[in-house]
Scaffold this active site. Sequence first.
Site, PDB file in Angstrom:
ATOM      1  N   ASP A  51       0.831  -1.203   0.000  1.00  0.00           N
ATOM      2  CA  ASP A  51       0.000   0.000   0.000  1.00  0.00           C
ATOM      3  C   ASP A  51       0.868   1.256   0.000  1.00  0.00           C
ATOM      4  O   ASP A  51       0.356   2.370  -0.104  1.00  0.00           O
ATOM      5  CB  ASP A  51      -1.007   0.007   1.156  1.00  0.00           C
ATOM      6  CG  ASP A  51      -0.377  -0.119   2.525  1.00  0.00           C
ATOM      7  OD1 ASP A  51       0.861  -0.167   2.623  1.00  0.00           O
ATOM      8  OD2 ASP A  51      -1.134  -0.166   3.526  1.00  0.00           O
ATOM      9  N   SER A  52       2.192   1.065   0.050  1.00  0.00           N
ATOM     10  CA  SER A  52       3.126   2.170  -0.168  1.00  0.00           C
ATOM     11  C   SER A  52       2.945   2.789  -1.543  1.00  0.00           C
ATOM     12  O   SER A  52       3.460   3.884  -1.804  1.00  0.00           O
ATOM     13  CB  SER A  52       4.570   1.676  -0.013  1.00  0.00           C
ATOM     14  OG  SER A  52       4.797   0.506  -0.784  1.00  0.00           O
ATOM     15  N   ASP A  90      -0.633  -6.217   0.362  1.00  0.00           N
ATOM     16  CA  ASP A  90      -1.114  -5.517   1.550  1.00  0.00           C
ATOM     17  C   ASP A  90      -2.628  -5.401   1.547  1.00  0.00           C
ATOM     18  O   ASP A  90      -3.227  -5.063   0.516  1.00  0.00           O
ATOM     19  CB  ASP A  90      -0.553  -4.090   1.595  1.00  0.00           C
ATOM     20  CG  ASP A  90       0.786  -3.996   2.302  1.00  0.00           C
ATOM     21  OD1 ASP A  90       1.055  -4.823   3.186  1.00  0.00           O
ATOM     22  OD2 ASP A  90       1.552  -3.073   1.970  1.00  0.00           O
ATOM     23  N   LYS A 119      -0.997  -9.349   3.608  1.00  0.00           N
ATOM     24  CA  LYS A 119      -0.284  -8.768   4.741  1.00  0.00           C
ATOM     25  C   LYS A 119      -1.191  -7.797   5.470  1.00  0.00           C
ATOM     26  O   LYS A 119      -1.858  -6.975   4.839  1.00  0.00           O
ATOM     27  CB  LYS A 119       0.992  -8.052   4.289  1.00  0.00           C
ATOM     28  CG  LYS A 119       1.800  -7.452   5.466  1.00  0.00           C
ATOM     29  CD  LYS A 119       3.200  -7.046   5.055  1.00  0.00           C
ATOM     30  CE  LYS A 119       3.235  -5.724   4.336  1.00  0.00           C
ATOM     31  NZ  LYS A 119       2.842  -4.574   5.221  1.00  0.00           N
ATOM     32  N   GLU A 121      -1.452  -5.313   9.232  1.00  0.00           N
ATOM     33  CA  GLU A 121      -0.689  -4.686  10.301  1.00  0.00           C
ATOM     34  C   GLU A 121      -1.350  -4.902  11.650  1.00  0.00           C
ATOM     35  O   GLU A 121      -2.578  -4.995  11.748  1.00  0.00           O
ATOM     36  CB  GLU A 121      -0.556  -3.183  10.029  1.00  0.00           C
ATOM     37  CG  GLU A 121       0.204  -2.858   8.756  1.00  0.00           C
ATOM     38  CD  GLU A 121       0.341  -1.367   8.502  1.00  0.00           C
ATOM     39  OE1 GLU A 121       0.878  -1.007   7.441  1.00  0.00           O
ATOM     40  OE2 GLU A 121      -0.081  -0.559   9.368  1.00  0.00           O
ATOM     41  N   GLU A 188       9.326  -3.524  11.216  1.00  0.00           N
ATOM     42  CA  GLU A 188       9.706  -2.226  10.645  1.00  0.00           C
ATOM     43  C   GLU A 188      10.171  -1.260  11.721  1.00  0.00           C
ATOM     44  O   GLU A 188       9.499  -1.064  12.727  1.00  0.00           O
ATOM     45  CB  GLU A 188       8.538  -1.614   9.859  1.00  0.00           C
ATOM     46  CG  GLU A 188       8.895  -0.278   9.227  1.00  0.00           C
ATOM     47  CD  GLU A 188       7.892   0.203   8.181  1.00  0.00           C
ATOM     48  OE1 GLU A 188       8.075   1.317   7.664  1.00  0.00           O
ATOM     49  OE2 GLU A 188       6.931  -0.541   7.884  1.00  0.00           O
TER      50      GLU A 188
END
EC number: 2.1.2.11
Length: 271
Positions: A51-52, A90, A119, A121, A188
């Site tokens: 999603d970056s 993501d 993925k 978070e 991270e």
Amino acid sequence: MSYLQDDKPVTLFELGKMRAEGRKIAMLTCYDASFAALLERNGVDVLLVGDSLGNVLQGQKSTLPVTLEQMAYHTECVVRGSSRPFVVTDMPFGSYQESPEQAMRNAARLMAAGAEMVKLEGGAFMAETVRFLVERGVPVCAHIGLTPQSVHQLGGYRVQGRSEEGAARLKADALALEQAGAALVVLEMVPAAVASDITRSLSTMATIGIGAGADCSGQVLVLHDMIGVYPGKKARFVKNFMEGAASIDAAVAAYVAAVKDGSFPAAEHCY
């Protein structure tokens, strides 16, 4: 044009074998077919449709505006351009936090687009969701430490786990996520010593570091950072592999080699 390669595809089983044998996993973000082919031919093991893309493709100030359909679209592009690397996508903000059922529904959309793993978070509080997905056939990569979707709650992009309490919490998160069935976890912006301790404490889950030291099972960088295409100040954990490289191919090959031999990240890239 054919992007098909002869190399045997990287599977979840192979990633687990790499972890067990101490062979480093090289991961980079990827958002389109052309770069997927380039990363594949230079030996990248895992492509992260991150999603970056909100930052590096859309020019957003955070990853928060990225939508599920955008993630599915870019996953489809990456899958068309590659055949060997394992593809992780993501789950964007708001697509999984509500309930395990919501997460399953949206993970299914990404898997249908070609993702081989999703993925998400969050720490131990996401364990129920991770277990729900894994039990229903969706492989999961967890993500702890600095979690960009929670940037406002964290007060900015800061190193996580510096205190004894913070380090213990990250370790507990990792163990809970492993027990829930996550196969990979991104660490991270975590102090190298903390990430090393977490990696040693795990039995099956591979750790992928980004600003988390050289002892992780593998490394990931945002592609645009790795080739020096980034706005503003470069993060400490980033190395521009285009410096001294004759081409992007050469830069990616150098990144993969440095991850594999453990020379990246070096001390200057760690906390």
